[in-house]
Design an enzyme around this catalytic site. Structure first.
Site, PDB file in Angstrom:
ATOM      1  N   SER A 148     -13.978  -1.672   0.219  1.00 18.34           N
ATOM      2  CA  SER A 148     -12.673  -2.080   1.108  1.00 18.34           C
ATOM      3  C   SER A 148     -12.545  -3.784   0.487  1.00 18.34           C
ATOM      4  CB  SER A 148     -12.520  -2.591   2.702  1.00 18.34           C
ATOM      5  OG  SER A 148     -14.125  -3.089   2.887  1.00 18.34           O
ATOM      6  N   HIS A 171      -8.739   3.269  -1.845  1.00 20.11           N
ATOM      7  CA  HIS A 171      -8.862   2.364  -0.274  1.00 20.11           C
ATOM      8  C   HIS A 171      -8.488   3.709   1.096  1.00 20.11           C
ATOM      9  CE1 HIS A 171      -9.305  -0.899   2.418  1.00 20.11           C
ATOM     10  NE2 HIS A 171     -10.643  -0.061   2.990  1.00 20.11           N
ATOM     11  N   GLU A 183      -4.792   2.267  -0.670  1.00 21.36           N
ATOM     12  CA  GLU A 183      -4.418   1.597  -1.972  1.00 21.36           C
ATOM     13  C   GLU A 183      -5.291   2.101  -2.678  1.00 21.36           C
ATOM     14  OE1 GLU A 183      -4.388  -2.486   0.410  1.00 21.36           O
ATOM     15  OE2 GLU A 183      -6.097  -1.971  -0.119  1.00 21.36           O
ATOM     16  N   ASN A 221      -6.622  -6.226   2.616  1.00 17.52           N
ATOM     17  CA  ASN A 221      -7.148  -6.358   4.158  1.00 17.52           C
ATOM     18  C   ASN A 221      -7.584  -8.817   3.009  1.00 17.52           C
ATOM     19  OD1 ASN A 221      -9.255  -5.417   5.079  1.00 17.52           O
ATOM     20  ND2 ASN A 221     -10.023  -4.839   3.601  1.00 17.52           N
TER      21      ASN A 221
END
Length: 317
Positions: A148, A171, A183, A221
């Site tokens: 991540s 991800h 992702e 993120n």
């Protein structure tokens, strides 16, 4: 929420494998790491009729992963077959029958079409793992990390040029069975056929892919961490309480969770690990004040208040 299946969905209706022009056929999946993320990925793949091997360092760790999958599948089965206990048991048994367990990673990847790593967020450990796996996996296999926060390109540094072309980020989000997004992270070296194959596979398992370049934090993120850190700084400056900040963002911005609820769910140690790494050495982020250390966050982590998983974080659970 929207459907993750594209107009090409009929390709996958006949079974788990897929193969189109210039695409990689994926039917056998090896997941390295039997924790919550790894077992969740294995569960979803097996639910969509893929042959899955889940790998960890010990039988104890694998037993925990298997128990997590079984518990999750039972919840799903109750929703699918609310009044039919026999159908519930059959559903769980059929999915679990597609999952094999192994403590031998090199043997486990020897027939894999796709290898997904979901282990500890440690760059060297991941690099060493893929250096070993790349020698044992089939030449056409796609190699992927579920990291991540770590750069996908750096994880692949020990691989040769051909292997780097088949290396990407996949991800997933926690909890994997419920969260629709994956992702798909494309490095500079990644072959477009590999990326396209990964996107098609993500759709085939009922998820929604979002393709992005290999950049710190990818999409979610990269946007989420500054938001959470600024919320913590508001608390440190005594602008408002954690409860009031959460209420404001839920009712004023329409967010399902406030930033402090989200911090506790993600894990305060995880947040600290990511922002510290980006501030120290993140590509394009080094020294960025958005990711400067937070006294409040540091104190909570030092006290072992890590969030939901420890029973205490910004809130008590």
């Amino acid at each position: 929420m929207y459907s993750a299946i594209s107009k090409s969905a009929p390709l996958f209706a006949r079974g788990p494998a897929f193969s189109t022009t210039a695409m990689v056929s994926i039917s056998r999946i090896t997941v390295i790491g039997g924790g919550q993320m790894g077992s969740g990925i294995a569960q979803v793949a097996a639910t969509h009729k893929h042959e899955v091997t889940l790998v960890d360092v010990s039988q104890e760790a694998l037993s925990r992963g298997k128990a997590y999958m079984a518990k999750s599948l039972k919840r799903i089965a109750k929703k699918k077959h609310a009044e039919d206990e026999a159908a519930q048991s059959q559903f769980v048994d059929e999915v679990m029958s597609r999952v094999s367990l192994s403590t031998k990673p090199q043997e486990a990847v020897s027939r894999a079409d796709l290898v997904i790593e979901a282990i500890v967020e440690n760059l060297k450990v991941k690099q060493d793992l893929f250096a070993q796996l790349s020698k044992a996996a089939p030449q056409q296999a796609i190699l992927a990390s579920n990291t991540s926060s770590l750069p996908i390109g750096k994880i692949a540094e020990l691989l040769d040029s051909q292997q780097k072309q088949r290396f990407i980020g996949l991800h997933f989000f926690n909890p994997v069975p419920q969260m629709k997004l994956v992702e798909v992270v494309r490095t500079k070296e990644a072959n477009q056929e590999v990326v396209d194959s990964a996107v098609a596979w993500v759709k085939a398992i009922g998820k929604a892919p979002a393709v992005c370049k290999d950049t710190p934090g990818f999409i979610v993120n990269r946007l989420l961490l500054p938001y959470m850190m600024e919320a913590i700084r508001l608390l440190e400056r005594d602008v408002a309480s954690a409860q009031d900040i959460d209420t404001a963002m839920k009712l004023g911005a329409g967010y399902p969770m406030g930033p402090f609820e989200l911090c506790d769910y993600v894990g305060l140690d995880t947040i600290k690990f990511i922002v510290d790494g980006w501030h120290k050495d993140g590509e394009g982020l080094k020294g960025n004040p958005l990711f400067a250390s937070s006294k409040k966050l540091d104190e909570l982590v030092k006290q072992g208040r890590l969030g939901v998983k420890s029973g205490k974080g910004f809130y008590d659970y």
